[in-house]
Write a protein that holds these residues in place. Structure first.
Motif, PDB file in Angstrom:
ATOM      1  N   LEU A   1      -3.422  -9.126   5.880  1.00 23.92           N
ATOM      2  CA  LEU A   1      -4.751  -8.878   4.995  1.00 23.92           C
ATOM      3  C   LEU A   1      -4.257  -7.866   3.937  1.00 23.92           C
ATOM      4  N   GLY A   2      -3.582  -6.870   4.759  1.00 23.16           N
ATOM      5  CA  GLY A   2      -2.900  -5.824   3.765  1.00 23.16           C
ATOM      6  C   GLY A   2      -2.151  -6.099   2.677  1.00 23.16           C
ATOM      7  N   ILE A   3      -1.095  -7.157   3.178  1.00 22.99           N
ATOM      8  CA  ILE A   3      -0.166  -7.805   1.966  1.00 22.99           C
ATOM      9  C   ILE A   3      -0.898  -8.460   0.874  1.00 22.99           C
ATOM     10  N   VAL A   4      -1.996  -9.234   1.500  1.00 19.18           N
ATOM     11  CA  VAL A   4      -2.662 -10.122   0.378  1.00 19.18           C
ATOM     12  C   VAL A   4      -3.585  -9.198  -0.653  1.00 19.18           C
TER      13      VAL A   4
ATOM     14  N   PHE B   1       6.672   5.716  -4.505  1.00 21.53           N
ATOM     15  CA  PHE B   1       6.106   4.451  -5.124  1.00 21.53           C
ATOM     16  C   PHE B   1       4.640   4.640  -5.651  1.00 21.53           C
ATOM     17  N   PRO B   2       4.474   5.275  -6.677  1.00 24.50           N
ATOM     18  CA  PRO B   2       3.268   5.613  -7.274  1.00 24.50           C
ATOM     19  C   PRO B   2       2.427   4.287  -7.899  1.00 24.50           C
ATOM     20  N   ASP B   3       2.827   3.093  -7.802  1.00 25.56           N
ATOM     21  CA  ASP B   3       2.093   1.930  -7.895  1.00 25.56           C
ATOM     22  C   ASP B   3       1.521   1.405  -6.868  1.00 25.56           C
ATOM     23  N   TRP B   4       0.235   1.253  -6.866  1.00 23.22           N
ATOM     24  CA  TRP B   4      -0.612   0.870  -5.550  1.00 23.22           C
ATOM     25  C   TRP B   4      -0.257  -0.310  -4.911  1.00 23.22           C
ATOM     26  N   ARG B   5       0.021  -1.256  -5.779  1.00 24.58           N
ATOM     27  CA  ARG B   5       0.569  -2.729  -5.283  1.00 24.58           C
ATOM     28  C   ARG B   5       1.705  -2.552  -4.564  1.00 24.58           C
ATOM     29  N   ILE B   6       2.847  -1.901  -5.044  1.00 26.91           N
ATOM     30  CA  ILE B   6       4.309  -1.688  -4.289  1.00 26.91           C
ATOM     31  C   ILE B   6       3.914  -0.924  -3.098  1.00 26.91           C
TER      32      ILE B   6
END
Length: 573
Positions: A207-210, A276-281
Motif C-alpha cells: 500500500l505504501g508503494i501504491v 531524495f527530496p521528492d516525496w514519491r521517490i
C-alpha cells in the motif's frame, strides 16, 4: 517513535485439548516456561536470531509511521513579486525586505504596490516608497521556493489557508493506526504473532508503494489511512514476541535492543528524505525493501507462550527442542512433558476459555483506563516533540535525526532504573522530567536556539525512556492469552494522542508556547497517575486472569515460592 486495542468480543480463546496420549504423570516439581528458558539460556543464539529477524520489521515500521513528516511537509516559499522578480530570482532577494511583511518572512502575503496598476516593464517601481502598509494574498498562488523539495504541498497546490490539509495527513495516518491496532492485536492473539508481523508488513509495503503513485490529495489520504491501518501492529507485536521469547532476567535488555531499531529507522528516514527530496521517490525508497517481510510467513518462529495458551503443545515443544539444539543445551522430554501438563492444568482450572475479554475488562477496568490515558499522553508528547522540532531553526532533516538518535540512550535507560526504582517510580519520574523540559523550552525562547534544542532532546530522551518502561510495564500486567490484545487496546487509545500531535504546530501560529504547555501539563498529570499501577518488578509474566489480578497483592512466602515469582533483585531482568 510508534511507533501500536480492544478486539471485539469474539476474541475468545477456545482451548481444545489434543487427542494424543497425555504426557507422563506430573511429579512434585512444576516446570514453567520461564524455568525452561533459564535452562536453555535466557538470551542464547536462538533468541538472538529471532531478535535480529524482529528488528527488521521494527525498523520498517518506524519509517512507515512518520513518513508524513516529510511527504506532507510545508515547503519554504514566498510570494512572487511580479514587479521585482524575474525567472532567475532566488528565494532571498533584497526587495523582500520592503515588499513582503515580517521582513520577508511571511510566506503567504505581500505589501500592495500603489503604482502596480499602471506598471509597465520600462518603469522601475520595485522601490520602498512605492509600497503601502496594506497587505494582500499572493496573487494567483504564484510562489518562489527556497529549495528543490517536492512534497504534496507543491505537488497538489496546498498552501497558506489550505495548510490544514497537510496537518490532516498526520491525523489520518494515526486514524488508520487507531482502527488497525485492535485488528492487528486480534490477529496476533488469534492466529499468532509471527503471522501478524508478516501479514501487516507485506500489506503495508504494497500500500505504501501504491501511495507513491497517488494522482491527487484525496487518493494520497486514502492510501495513507490503509497503509497505516495494516502495518500499525508491527511495533507492539514485535515487542510482545521479545517479551515472550526470553527469560525474565533478560527481558529489559532484549526489548531495549529491539526498540533501538525503531530509532535507527527514524534516522534512516531523515537521511533518505534529505537525499531524495521528492516525496514519491522517498516513499518507493522507504517501502520497497520491506517486501522482504513476505518471507516471514516461513522463517519467523511462533511465540512459545502463545502456542501454549492456544493448546498447540506439539508446535511449542518443537520450537523449544530447536532452541535447545541451536543454544547447544540439553532439554529432556520429561521437562517438556511437565511443562505441557502444567500448562493444561492452568488452562483447565481458569475460567477464561469462553469470554476472556469480558472478564479482563471487568477485572482490570481501572488498570486499563489508567494505562490508556498514560498511552495517550506518551504518544502525544513523543510525536509532538518530533513534529515540532522540524520547526526549529537549522536543518530540519538533521534536527529530526538528532531527536531520533537521542531515543537510543532512552531505550537503554530502563536498564539502569527499572529494577533499582521499580516500574511505577521509573515511569513517574521520567514523565515529570519530560514535562519540566517542555516548560523549559518556553523560557529558553527562540533567541536561544541551542538551549531550546537541548531541552527538546532531553524531553524526547526521557519520554522515550518512559515509553519503553510503559511498554514493558503493560506487557507484565496482563495475562498471556490477552497480552497482545490489551496491549494493543492501550496502544489504540494512544492514537488519540497521535491524532492531536500533528495539529500542535498549527497552534504555534496563534501562541508559540501552546504546544509546550500542552505537552508539559499532560506529562505531569499522567506521571502522578502512574503511581496507582501495581508494581511488577521481579514478577513472572502472568498466564491467567487470576494471576494477573493477583499482581501487587502480597502473598505468603510459600505461595510466592509455589508460583516461582521471585527473581533476585540484584540481577537485571
Amino acid at each position: 517513535m510508534v511507533a501500536s486495542e480492544a478486539p471485539p468480543a469474539e476474541a475468545t480463546v477456545e482451548v481444545e485439548l489434543p487427542s494424543q496420549p497425555p504426557p507422563p504423570a506430573k511429579d512434585s516439581e512444576d516446570v514453567t516456561l520461564d524455568a525452561i528458558l533459564k535452562h536453555l539460556g535466557q538470551f542464547g543464539r536462538f533468541q538472538l536470531i529471532i531478535f535480529l529477524l524482529i528488528c527488521l520489521p521494527m525498523m520498517f515500521h518506524a519509517m512507515f509511521s512518520v513518513t508524513y513528516v516529510f511527504t506532507a511537509a510545508t515547503v519554504a516559499h514566498r510570494c512572487n513579486i511580479e514587479e521585482c522578480d524575474t525567472p532567475d530570482s532566488r528565494f532571498y532577494e533584497k526587495h523582500i525586505e520592503w515588499s513582503i511583511p515580517k521582513n520577508g518572512n511571511d510566506p503567504c502575503n505581500r505589501y500592495t504596490n500603489r503604482d502596480l496598476p499602471l506598471w509597465n516593464e520600462t518603469v522601475d517601481i520595485c522601490l520602498p516608497n512605492h509600497y503601502t502598509a496594506e497587505t494582500e494574498a499572493c496573487p494567483g498562488n504564484k510562489f518562489i521556493f527556497r529549495d528543490n523539495e517536492v512534497t504534496i504541498s507543491n505537488d497538489f497546490d496546498i498552501y497558506c489557508d489550505d495548510e490544514w490539509k497537510l496537518s490532516m495527513v498526520g491525523t489520518i495516518n494515526n486514524l488508520g493506526q487507531f482502527f488497525g491496532i485492535p485488528i492487528g492485536g486480534f490477529v496476533a492473539d488469534r492466529y499468532g504473532r509471527s503471522f501478524s508481523i508478516a501479514l501487516g508488513g507485506i500489506m503495508g509495503a504494497v500500500l505504501g508503494i501504491v501511495r507513491s503513485y497517488s494522482p491527487s490529495y484525496v487518493w494520497f489520504l486514502i492510501f495513507e489511512f490503509l497503509d497505516n491501518m495494516t502495518s500499525s501492529t508491527l511495533y507492539s507485536t514485535c515487542f510482545v514476541i521479545g517479551i515472550e521469547l526470553v527469560g525474565p532476567r533478560r527481558r529489559v535488555l532484549a526489548c531495549s535492543v529491539i526498540t533501538v531499531f525503531y530509532a535507527i529507522g527514524e534516522v534512516g528516514l531523515a537521511m533518505f528524505a534529505k537525499a531524495f527530496p521528492d516525496w514519491r521517490i522517498l516513499l518507493r525508497i522507504t517501502y520497497m525493501p520491506s517486501l522482504i517481510l513476505l518471507a516471514y510467513f516461513w522463517i519467523l518462529p511462533e511465540s512459545v507462550r502463545w502456542l501454549l495458551s492456544q493448546g498447540k503443545e506439539e508446535r511449542a515443544k518443537g520450537i523449544l527442542r530447536r532452541a535447545a539444539k541451536v543454544n547447544k543445551r540439553k532439554l529432556s522430554e520429561t521437562m517438556l512433558d511437565k511443562l505441557v501438563l502444567g500448562n493444561r492444568d492452568k488452562l483447565q482450572q481458569s475460567a477464561e476459555s469462553r469470554f476472556p475479554i469480558r472478564e479482563a475488562f471487568k477485572n482490570f477496568k481501572w488498570r486499563i483506563a489508567n494505562c490508556s490515558f498514560c498511552w495517550i499522553v506518551h504518544v502525544l508528547v513523543y510525536y509532538g516533540l518530533s513534529l515540532n522540532v522540524v520547526l526549529l531553526d537549522g536543518d530540519k532533516y538533521n534536527n529530526f535525526a538528532y531527536i531520533a538518535l537521542v531515543e537510543i540512550p532512552g531505550f537503554f535507560m530502563p536498564l539502569l532504573i527499572m529494577d533499582r526504582f521499580g516500574r511505577r517510580y521509573s515511569l513517574c519520574g521520567l514523565m515529570l522530567v519530560s514535562g519540566l523540559c517542555c516548560i523549559g523550552t518556553i523560557f529558553a525562547g527562540a533567541d536561544q536556539p541551542v538551549l531550546q534544542l537541548v531541552l527538546f532532546l532531553i524531553g524526547k530522551l526521557t519520554i522515550t525512556a518512559s515509553f519503553q518502561v510503559l511498554y514493558f510495564f503493560a506487557s507484565e500486567i496482563y495475562p498471556t492469552n490477552l497480552r497482545n490484545s490489551l496491549l494493543s487496546f492501550c496502544s489504540m487509545m494512544g492514537r488519540f494522542g497521535s491524532m492531536l500531535a500533528p495539529q500542535t504546530p498549527l497552534l504555534a501560529k496563534y501562541y508559540a508556547s501552546a504546544p509546550a504547555l500542552i505537552f508539559a501539563g499532560a506529562a505531569i498529570v499522567s506521571g502522578f497517575l502512574t503511581l496507582f499501577f501495581p508494581e511488577t518488578t521481579n514478577v513472572v509474566l502472568p498466564t491467567t486472569v487470576q494471576e494477573a489480578d493477583a499482581i501487587g497483592v502480597k502473598k505468603k512466602p510459600s505461595q510466592a515460592k509455589d508460583l516461582d515469582l521471585v527473581v533476585p533483585a540484584s540481577q537485571p531482568q
